[in-house]
Design a protein around this motif. Structure first.
Motif, PDB file in Angstrom:
ATOM      1  N   GLU A 185       0.823  -1.199   0.000  1.00 14.41           N
ATOM      2  CA  GLU A 185       0.000   0.000   0.000  1.00 14.41           C
ATOM      3  C   GLU A 185       0.869   1.266   0.000  1.00 14.41           C
ATOM      4  OE1 GLU A 185      -3.379   2.527   1.034  1.00 14.41           O
ATOM      5  OE2 GLU A 185      -3.392   0.428   0.396  1.00 14.41           O
ATOM      6  N   LYS A 186       1.867   1.309   0.902  1.00 11.81           N
ATOM      7  CA  LYS A 186       2.699   2.514   1.068  1.00 11.81           C
ATOM      8  C   LYS A 186       3.614   2.775  -0.108  1.00 11.81           C
ATOM      9  CE  LYS A 186       1.199   3.807   4.947  1.00 11.81           C
ATOM     10  NZ  LYS A 186       0.547   5.123   5.061  1.00 11.81           N
ATOM     11  N   SER A 187       4.033   1.703  -0.783  1.00  7.48           N
ATOM     12  CA  SER A 187       5.072   1.862  -1.804  1.00  7.48           C
ATOM     13  C   SER A 187       4.489   1.928  -3.205  1.00  7.48           C
ATOM     14  CB  SER A 187       6.059   0.703  -1.720  1.00  7.48           C
ATOM     15  OG  SER A 187       5.382  -0.503  -2.008  1.00  7.48           O
ATOM     16  N   ARG A 188       3.181   1.980  -3.280  1.00 12.81           N
ATOM     17  CA  ARG A 188       2.529   1.911  -4.587  1.00 12.81           C
ATOM     18  C   ARG A 188       3.077   2.964  -5.552  1.00 12.81           C
ATOM     19  NH1 ARG A 188      -3.788   2.349  -4.619  1.00 12.81           N
ATOM     20  NH2 ARG A 188      -3.428   1.357  -2.611  1.00 12.81           N
ATOM     21  N   TYR A 189       3.360   4.171  -5.054  1.00  7.20           N
ATOM     22  CA  TYR A 189       3.798   5.261  -5.932  1.00  7.20           C
ATOM     23  C   TYR A 189       5.263   5.624  -5.738  1.00  7.20           C
ATOM     24  CZ  TYR A 189      -1.277   5.596  -5.918  1.00  7.20           C
ATOM     25  OH  TYR A 189      -2.617   5.310  -5.973  1.00  7.20           O
ATOM     26  N   LEU A 190       6.024   4.726  -5.124  1.00  4.05           N
ATOM     27  CA  LEU A 190       7.455   4.977  -4.918  1.00  4.05           C
ATOM     28  C   LEU A 190       8.249   4.142  -5.913  1.00  4.05           C
ATOM     29  CD1 LEU A 190       7.640   4.660  -1.020  1.00  4.05           C
ATOM     30  CD2 LEU A 190       7.378   6.741  -2.369  1.00  4.05           C
ATOM     31  N   SER A 191       9.522   4.538  -6.128  1.00  2.00           N
ATOM     32  CA  SER A 191      10.353   3.681  -6.973  1.00  2.00           C
ATOM     33  C   SER A 191      10.559   2.349  -6.252  1.00  2.00           C
ATOM     34  CB  SER A 191      11.678   4.365  -7.289  1.00  2.00           C
ATOM     35  OG  SER A 191      12.238   4.905  -6.136  1.00  2.00           O
TER      36      SER A 191
ATOM     37  N   TRP B   6       9.040  10.259   1.102  1.00  2.00           N
ATOM     38  CA  TRP B   6       8.213  10.689   2.239  1.00  2.00           C
ATOM     39  C   TRP B   6       7.151   9.622   2.498  1.00  2.00           C
ATOM     40  CZ3 TRP B   6       4.001  14.981   1.803  1.00  2.00           C
ATOM     41  CH2 TRP B   6       3.645  15.449   3.081  1.00  2.00           C
ATOM     42  N   ILE B   7       7.245   8.999   3.640  1.00  2.00           N
ATOM     43  CA  ILE B   7       6.303   7.927   3.996  1.00  2.00           C
ATOM     44  C   ILE B   7       5.948   8.063   5.481  1.00  2.00           C
ATOM     45  CG2 ILE B   7       5.855   5.434   3.970  1.00  2.00           C
ATOM     46  CD1 ILE B   7       8.296   5.025   2.244  1.00  2.00           C
ATOM     47  N   LEU B   8       4.684   7.931   5.792  1.00  2.00           N
ATOM     48  CA  LEU B   8       4.256   7.838   7.193  1.00  2.00           C
ATOM     49  C   LEU B   8       3.516   6.527   7.352  1.00  2.00           C
ATOM     50  CD1 LEU B   8       3.018  11.491   7.804  1.00  2.00           C
ATOM     51  CD2 LEU B   8       4.970  10.379   8.923  1.00  2.00           C
ATOM     52  N   LYS B   9       3.822   5.819   8.416  1.00  2.00           N
ATOM     53  CA  LYS B   9       3.157   4.530   8.596  1.00  2.00           C
ATOM     54  C   LYS B   9       1.703   4.733   9.025  1.00  2.00           C
ATOM     55  CE  LYS B   9       4.100   3.341  13.383  1.00  2.00           C
ATOM     56  NZ  LYS B   9       4.658   2.407  14.331  1.00  2.00           N
TER      57      LYS B   9
ATOM     58  N   GLU C 167      -1.021   9.476 -10.283  1.00  2.00           N
ATOM     59  CA  GLU C 167      -2.015   8.656  -9.581  1.00  2.00           C
ATOM     60  C   GLU C 167      -1.994   8.892  -8.064  1.00  2.00           C
ATOM     61  OE1 GLU C 167      -1.072   4.653 -10.699  1.00  2.00           O
ATOM     62  OE2 GLU C 167      -2.351   4.752 -12.492  1.00  2.00           O
ATOM     63  N   ASN C 168      -0.933   9.522  -7.577  1.00  2.00           N
ATOM     64  CA  ASN C 168      -0.799   9.758  -6.134  1.00  2.00           C
ATOM     65  C   ASN C 168      -1.492  11.076  -5.774  1.00  2.00           C
ATOM     66  OD1 ASN C 168      -0.037   9.318  -3.525  1.00  2.00           O
ATOM     67  ND2 ASN C 168       2.181   9.382  -3.908  1.00  2.00           N
ATOM     68  N   GLU C 169      -2.787  11.114  -6.041  1.00  2.00           N
ATOM     69  CA  GLU C 169      -3.539  12.358  -5.978  1.00  2.00           C
ATOM     70  C   GLU C 169      -3.522  12.975  -4.581  1.00  2.00           C
ATOM     71  OE1 GLU C 169      -7.359  12.183  -7.847  1.00  2.00           O
ATOM     72  OE2 GLU C 169      -8.026  14.045  -6.877  1.00  2.00           O
TER      73      GLU C 169
HETATM   74  C1  LIG Z   1       3.058  11.056   1.710  1.00  2.00           C
HETATM   75  C2  LIG Z   1       2.392  10.848   3.062  1.00  2.00           C
HETATM   76  C3  LIG Z   1       3.473  10.785   4.134  1.00  2.00           C
HETATM   77  C4  LIG Z   1       1.491  12.068   3.345  1.00  2.00           C
HETATM   78  O1  LIG Z   1       0.813  11.854   4.563  1.00  2.00           O
HETATM   79  P1  LIG Z   1      -0.768  11.811   4.642  1.00  2.00           P
HETATM   80  O2  LIG Z   1      -1.129  11.556   6.044  1.00  2.00           O
HETATM   81  O3  LIG Z   1      -1.307  10.943   3.573  1.00  2.00           O
HETATM   82  O4  LIG Z   1      -1.145  13.331   4.274  1.00  2.00           O
HETATM   83  P2  LIG Z   1      -2.591  13.938   4.161  1.00  2.00           P
HETATM   84  O5  LIG Z   1      -2.584  14.807   2.965  1.00  2.00           O
HETATM   85  O6  LIG Z   1      -3.652  12.898   4.265  1.00  2.00           O
HETATM   86  O7  LIG Z   1      -2.623  14.859   5.454  1.00  2.00           O
HETATM   87  C5  LIG Z   1      -2.850  14.330   6.762  1.00  2.00           C
HETATM   88  C6  LIG Z   1      -4.025  15.036   7.397  1.00  2.00           C
HETATM   89  O8  LIG Z   1      -3.751  16.429   7.433  1.00  2.00           O
HETATM   90  C7  LIG Z   1      -4.778  17.103   6.725  1.00  2.00           C
HETATM   91  N1  LIG Z   1      -4.174  18.146   5.935  1.00  2.00           N
HETATM   92  C8  LIG Z   1      -3.225  17.974   4.997  1.00  2.00           C
HETATM   93  N2  LIG Z   1      -2.893  19.144   4.455  1.00  2.00           N
HETATM   94  C9  LIG Z   1      -3.675  20.050   5.069  1.00  2.00           C
HETATM   95  C10 LIG Z   1      -3.797  21.423   4.957  1.00  2.00           C
HETATM   96  N3  LIG Z   1      -3.055  22.090   4.093  1.00  2.00           N
HETATM   97  N4  LIG Z   1      -4.679  22.070   5.735  1.00  2.00           N
HETATM   98  C11 LIG Z   1      -5.433  21.412   6.610  1.00  2.00           C
HETATM   99  N5  LIG Z   1      -5.356  20.081   6.773  1.00  2.00           N
HETATM  100  C12 LIG Z   1      -4.487  19.416   6.005  1.00  2.00           C
HETATM  101  C13 LIG Z   1      -5.389  16.104   5.804  1.00  2.00           C
HETATM  102  O9  LIG Z   1      -6.725  16.449   5.489  1.00  2.00           O
HETATM  103  C14 LIG Z   1      -5.296  14.850   6.586  1.00  2.00           C
HETATM  104  O10 LIG Z   1      -6.374  14.783   7.492  1.00  2.00           O
HETATM  105  P3  LIG Z   1      -7.336  13.492   7.507  1.00  2.00           P
HETATM  106  O11 LIG Z   1      -6.464  12.385   8.027  1.00  2.00           O
HETATM  107  O12 LIG Z   1      -8.440  13.898   8.393  1.00  2.00           O
HETATM  108  O13 LIG Z   1      -7.734  13.274   6.079  1.00  2.00           O
HETATM  109  C15 LIG Z   1       1.543   9.559   3.068  1.00  2.00           C
HETATM  110  O14 LIG Z   1       0.454   9.687   2.179  1.00  2.00           O
HETATM  111  C16 LIG Z   1       2.305   8.306   2.663  1.00  2.00           C
HETATM  112  O15 LIG Z   1       3.007   7.708   3.460  1.00  2.00           O
HETATM  113  N6  LIG Z   1       2.150   7.882   1.393  1.00  2.00           N
HETATM  114  C17 LIG Z   1       2.801   6.700   0.859  1.00  2.00           C
HETATM  115  C18 LIG Z   1       4.176   7.013   0.300  1.00  2.00           C
HETATM  116  C19 LIG Z   1       4.113   8.052  -0.804  1.00  2.00           C
HETATM  117  O16 LIG Z   1       3.397   7.880  -1.778  1.00  2.00           O
HETATM  118  N7  LIG Z   1       4.872   9.137  -0.632  1.00  2.00           N
HETATM  119  C20 LIG Z   1       4.869  10.229  -1.568  1.00  2.00           C
HETATM  120  C21 LIG Z   1       5.869  10.066  -2.604  1.00  2.00           C
HETATM  121  S1  LIG Z   1       7.323  10.979  -2.176  1.00  2.00           S
END
Ligand SMILES: CC(C)(COP(=O)(O)OP(=O)(O)OC[C@H]1O[C@@H](n2cnc3c(N)ncnc32)[C@H](O)[C@@H]1OP(=O)(O)O)[C@@H](O)C(=O)NCCC(=O)NCCS
Length: 188
Positions: free
Chosen positions: A40-46, A99-102, A137-139
């Motif tokens: 799930e987490k790595s879907r959009y990562l290399s 950037w990844i958060l568990k 796709e990583n909207e």
């Molecule tokens: C990238 C990643 C760390 C971002 O963290 P995230 O928790 O998904 O970030 P979100 O945009 O959902 O933000 C977290 C919360 O803050 C809120 N938030 C984000 N930006 C905000 C803003 N500008 N103002 C107010 N609230 C905001 C969101 O609504 C969300 O709240 P919710 O949980 O109630 O929906 C995470 O999606 C992840 O691990 N993804 C997988 C790996 C990946 O694809 N990484 C990116 C490639 S580098």
């Protein structure tokens, strides 16, 4: 006249509001490997090798590099909850990603970690801009960056390319001040 561009220095530790970043070491291999091989987490990562040894070699090589900073994001209890990396400095712009958060990370961790990245790069290293790419796709993630003020400057079939400048970064840091109200504390 010569111009010296900022360096992407590593820091041992950075303290934000609720989060603490620590420089990634070989001891973090299992944690990082777990995140990066999570379907799930790595879907959009290399792609990451399923081989833990390859992750260890990557971290070993990382320790020798001087142009990137890879952090383990820890919560208030000191438990690791994610990763983020600053790399590819180009003049006064830096790139960030990995950037990844568990699952189960605090809801504010995404915004706070982004604010810490900018505070470190701008206030402590002297960068003024950032660039990064996000899979189309990583909207959820490109929407996050657009809310922050990043501008889409190019695209391929797969990726959007973004830039964010000094003023937009500053405006976002102000707008989201409650997530990181005080200066970060950096230990090199
Ligand atoms: C990238 C990643 C760390 C971002 O963290 P995230 O928790 O998904 O970030 P979100 O945009 O959902 O933000 C977290 C919360 O803050 C809120 N938030 C984000 N930006 C905000 C803003 N500008 N103002 C107010 N609230 C905001 C969101 O609504 C969300 O709240 P919710 O949980 O109630 O929906 C995470 O999606 C992840 O691990 N993804 C997988 C790996 C990946 O694809 N990484 C990116 C490639 S580098």
């Amino acid at each position: 006249m010569s111009m010296l561009w900022p360096n992407l220095r590593k820091a041992k530790r950075i303290k934000g509001k609720n989060l603490v970043f620590r420089d990634a070491t070989i001891e973090d291999a299992v944690f990082i490997h777990g995140l990066r091989t999570n379907e799930e987490k790595s879907r959009y990562l290399s792609k990451t090798s399923p081989d833990l040894e390859a992750q260890i070699r990557w971290l070993h090589n990382y320790a020798q590099t001087k142009d990137q900073a890879y952090f383990i994001i820890n919560d208030t209890f000191g438990d690791p909850i994610g990763t983020v990396r600053l790399y590819d400095p180009k003049e006064d712009s830096f790139c960030w990603g990995s950037w990844i958060l568990k699952d189960g990370a605090p809801q504010t961790a995404a915004i706070e970690s982004a604010l810490i990245v900018y505070a470190y790069a701008i206030d402590h290293l002297g960068f003024r801009r950032a660039h990064f790419d996000v899979r189309k796709e990583n909207e959820r993630v490109w929407r996050f960056h657009e809310r922050f003020g990043a501008q889409r400057v190019a695209e391929t079939d797969i990726d959007y390319y973004y830039e964010i400048g000094f003023d937009k970064i500053g405006a976002a840091r102000n707008r989201y001040k409650k997530f990181l109200p005080n200066p970060i504390e950096v230990e090199f």
